[in-house]
Design a protein around this motif. Structure first.
Motif, PDB file in Angstrom:
ATOM      1  N   LEU A 121       0.766  -1.282   0.084  1.00 50.86           N
ATOM      2  CA  LEU A 121      -0.014  -0.021   0.084  1.00 50.86           C
ATOM      3  C   LEU A 121       0.916   1.261  -0.037  1.00 50.86           C
ATOM      4  O   LEU A 121       0.415   2.373  -0.705  1.00 50.86           O
ATOM      5  CB  LEU A 121      -0.985   0.085   1.177  1.00 50.86           C
ATOM      6  CG  LEU A 121      -2.015  -0.908   1.327  1.00 50.86           C
ATOM      7  CD1 LEU A 121      -2.762  -1.183   2.427  1.00 50.86           C
ATOM      8  CD2 LEU A 121      -3.095  -0.512   0.100  1.00 50.86           C
ATOM      9  N   CYS A 145      -7.492   0.214  -0.188  1.00 52.02           N
ATOM     10  CA  CYS A 145      -7.303   0.054  -1.681  1.00 52.02           C
ATOM     11  C   CYS A 145      -8.501   0.970  -2.277  1.00 52.02           C
ATOM     12  O   CYS A 145      -8.308   1.997  -3.261  1.00 52.02           O
ATOM     13  CB  CYS A 145      -7.497  -1.123  -2.186  1.00 52.02           C
ATOM     14  SG  CYS A 145      -6.099  -2.155  -2.013  1.00 52.02           S
ATOM     15  N   ILE A 150      -6.708   2.398  -5.382  1.00 55.05           N
ATOM     16  CA  ILE A 150      -6.128   1.276  -6.122  1.00 55.05           C
ATOM     17  C   ILE A 150      -6.905   0.237  -6.416  1.00 55.05           C
ATOM     18  O   ILE A 150      -7.598  -0.151  -5.598  1.00 55.05           O
ATOM     19  CB  ILE A 150      -4.827   0.883  -5.147  1.00 55.05           C
ATOM     20  CG1 ILE A 150      -3.955   2.207  -4.414  1.00 55.05           C
ATOM     21  CG2 ILE A 150      -3.833  -0.285  -5.631  1.00 55.05           C
ATOM     22  CD1 ILE A 150      -2.871   1.669  -3.546  1.00 55.05           C
ATOM     23  N   ALA A 152      -7.925  -3.365  -6.849  1.00 52.96           N
ATOM     24  CA  ALA A 152      -7.727  -4.537  -5.894  1.00 52.96           C
ATOM     25  C   ALA A 152      -8.399  -5.821  -6.605  1.00 52.96           C
ATOM     26  O   ALA A 152      -9.649  -5.788  -7.105  1.00 52.96           O
ATOM     27  CB  ALA A 152      -8.247  -4.497  -4.501  1.00 52.96           C
TER      28      ALA A 152
END
Length: 348
Positions: A121, A145, A150, A152
């Motif tokens: 992370l 996330c 981000i 995932a």
């Protein structure tokens, strides 16, 4: 017009405009007169122009980074094929700017899992691809996330509380139903059957649920189903606990082991008199499992295809970055039943 691979220079010449104008039309940036825009579009239509995203990606020196968080295959050999799938994907996509970094955690220690996840992370990758053994901690990572934007994705192990994350693996409930169907075809009605978890993880409960639901949905089924959990951390204690369980249930006709450690049960069963006809069903093509399968001491293995799961998980994102393809939200692989007769076809 010819179907050859046309360059921007070719398109500019055919349209009677500058290369800069073609570039702005192709990439939808900057100002272009309507007349010039129409000329370029007409030529693109006539030559059936298809952009080359890989070439464009290399030209821009754009790198995409996928971080894989999975158990250490040197500790649990089940994950060795997944490692091979990742290596295959790295070799295939690294030349095109898709970088894959691996972070291996100890499959028995949640602290190892959380430490590695924090490292990932902090590095802010484009994608976190995770094989989650620890459900609560995995859910926390997925939340982080989403907050950090981000992407995932999960492979192998499913989490019931997924919220838009991608999953590549098998339908674990259906997998349990397949195992139950196999047992039901072999043992007589009114038999005692055990579902055994070794080093229990959350996803194993889905297999158990599927196994039980098969018999609930089946008319005139009167099997007695037991559920037991064992832990291999203490070798002697594990052997003793399983032996005691078997001796207490001498009328047991079948055992369904919900992970790759069926060989541990088969090894013990082989040394206890009266269990020669025991039906054992487990998962995965570990060498030890294959050996017992060929000896007839394991009846069936269900192949979870960890190599294929890992490779496809990376492949979907690589093709999205390079070609703009959609990433499937859920990719369920077939459930293959392995016997001593067909196992050779599955070995590389």
């Amino acid at each position: 017009m010819s179907k050859k691979q046309h360059t921007i220079k070719d398109i500019a010449r055919l349209a009677g405009v500058s290369k800069g104008t073609v570039d702005r039309v192709l990439h939808k940036r900057g100002k272009v007169s309507q007349k010039a825009h129409d000329k370029v579009k007409k030529v693109l239509s006539e030559i059936d122009y298809q952009p080359n995203p890989i070439a464009r990606n290399l030209k821009r020196n754009k790198l995409y980074r996928i971080c894989v968080l999975m158990p250490d295959w040197k500790i649990d050999p089940y994950w060795k094929p997944a490692e091979l799938g990742i290596k295959e994907a790295i070799k295939e996509f690294k030349p095109f700017g898709v970088i894959v970094d691996q972070f291996l955690y100890h499959p028995h220690y949640v602290e190892s899992f959380t430490t590695k996840s924090k490292e990932i992370l902090a590095s802010k990758p484009d994608v976190i691809l995770m094989a989650p053994l620890f459900q609560e901690e995995s859910i926390s990572i997925l939340k982080e996330c989403r907050e950090a934007k981000i992407w995932a994705a999960l492979f192998n192990n499913y989490i019931n509380t997924l919220n838009g994350e991608i999953f590549v693996g098998q339908d674990l409930i259906q997998s349990g139903k397949v195992a139950a169907g196999l047992v039901d075809k072999i043992v007589k009605n009114d038999s005692k059957i055990a579902v055994v978890h070794i080093n229990k993880e959350a996803h194993m409960e889905l297999k158990e649920d599927g196994f039980k639901s098969f018999f609930k949905e089946k008319n005139n089924s009167s099997h007695q189903i037991l559920c037991e959990n064992f832990n291999t951390e203490e070798e002697e204690e594990f052997d003793e606990q399983v032996s005691i369980f078997l001796k207490k249930n001498e009328d047991l006709k079948a055992i369904f082991i919900t992970n790759s450690k069926a060989h541990r049960i088969a090894d013990l069963v082989a040394n206890i008199k009266g269990f020669e006809q025991m039906v054992i069903i487990g998962y995965d093509l570990l060498d030890e499992n294959i050996s017992y399968l060929k000896q007839g001491k394991i009846e069936f293995l269900i192949h979870q295809k960890p190599k294929r799961q890992a490779y496809l998980s990376i492949n979907y994102f690589a093709e999205h970055f390079l070609f703009g393809k959609d990433v499937p939200s859920r990719m369920l692989l077939p459930i293959d039943i392995i016997t001593s007769e067909n196992v050779g076809y599955y070995l590389e």
